[in-house]
Design an enzyme around this catalytic site. Sequence first.
Site: not given
Ligand code: 9MR
Length: 402
Positions: A189, A301
């Site tokens: 990102e 994702e």
């Molecule tokens: O789904 C993930 C959540 O459980 C975590 O708390 C968070 C922070 O580590 O990250 C979420 O995953 C994200 C991913 O790493 C990047 N794209 C967006 C996802 C959803 O927020």
Amino acid sequence: MNITARDRLRLLGGASAALLGACGGGGGGGGTSAGQTAGTPVVPVTPTPPTPPTPAQTFVPAQGALRNAYLNDFKVGAAIQAAWIDEAGTDIDALKSQFNSISAEYEMKPDIIAPTEGVYDFTAADKIVDFAIANNMDIRGHTLLWHRTTPDYFLTGTKAEMKAKLEAYITAVLTHFKGRVTTWDVVNEVITDNGSEAQSPYRNSNWYQAVGSAEYIDWAFNAARAADPDVKLYINDYGTESTGKRNRLITVIDDLVARNIPLDGVGHQAHINVNTAASNVLQAVDAIDARFAGLENHITELDVSVYNDPGSCFNNQTGCAADYGTAIPASVIAAQAQLYRDVFTGLATRSSVTSVTLWGISDDRTWLNGYPVDRTNAPLLFDRSRAAKTAFRAVTDPTFEI
Ligand code: 9MR
């Protein structure tokens, strides 16, 4: 009424005795009911078995149905949490049975691996990686650099010091997982959502601000390649299904490629919703293919929200689509299944796509139940009772009528 010793023995004999014991001797489960004369044969009352669920509820996918459907096309992955591995139950069963790749939902990010500078804790990450290897699954390492999971210590000191800290972290992590993790999302990102900002195409993130430029992206890729020449290095982002974001991503990749920054592939997060056109997801892949021969594409994702929210919902949580609760209309579930099918079958015809990962397994455990607002969402392939959904059948069985 007078029950003789002989009658008592007969009552306690064989199967009748077992049933009496199981039912505690009381209630309607057995024993001598009023009006029953001692000495007449005792017929135990068999408890009524529970009504079996209807066939639609008991659809059980064949072992490997999902991964096997795309065996010649791409790996099929799921994001999981380390704690799920110890659970008895259907999520972990579904994972073993249907998927051949894993991402860690959060355990392989810097805030978990090294919350304190120079102190590494790989416990949770190793648990996921060991599980994957034991079950013949790939691992997508996610992620070495993301503005939301960067501990503050990375962003202090001079530019040279920040570079050294990032290099030290990446070297330690890739060395630890060498030969086990096949792919890393090196940066996550880093592209802005707002093309009119001065620093566009880059995100005006904590990293961009601390370094004063997007140079940290080069540092990350170069350090990763130096630490492990064999691992595949990815740039990962969301929203590539929309042209503005996609074009900004392509601008950044153009620049990386022109300067020989090591890059093997593009990760498309694909957090889409039931109203997204499948063609937009496929166009994102096609745009990378058309411009960069040799780059791979991963869908990293994937989930399909049942809500189509306006921008205000994401910006300030207003105007969000109303919560369906658990009564999600059948038409929405059907539309979701169709979209999943169109995306999967379309991706299968793109040879640059080598992995497609769902961001979770079952609908009860997805980040979308709490984002952009708390709401019952149902974006995945297994439902809240951990049963395979219509969408699962749509992507695994071409003859299944949605
Ligand atoms: O789904 C993930 C959540 O459980 C975590 O708390 C968070 C922070 O580590 O990250 C979420 O995953 C994200 C991913 O790493 C990047 N794209 C967006 C996802 C959803 O927020």
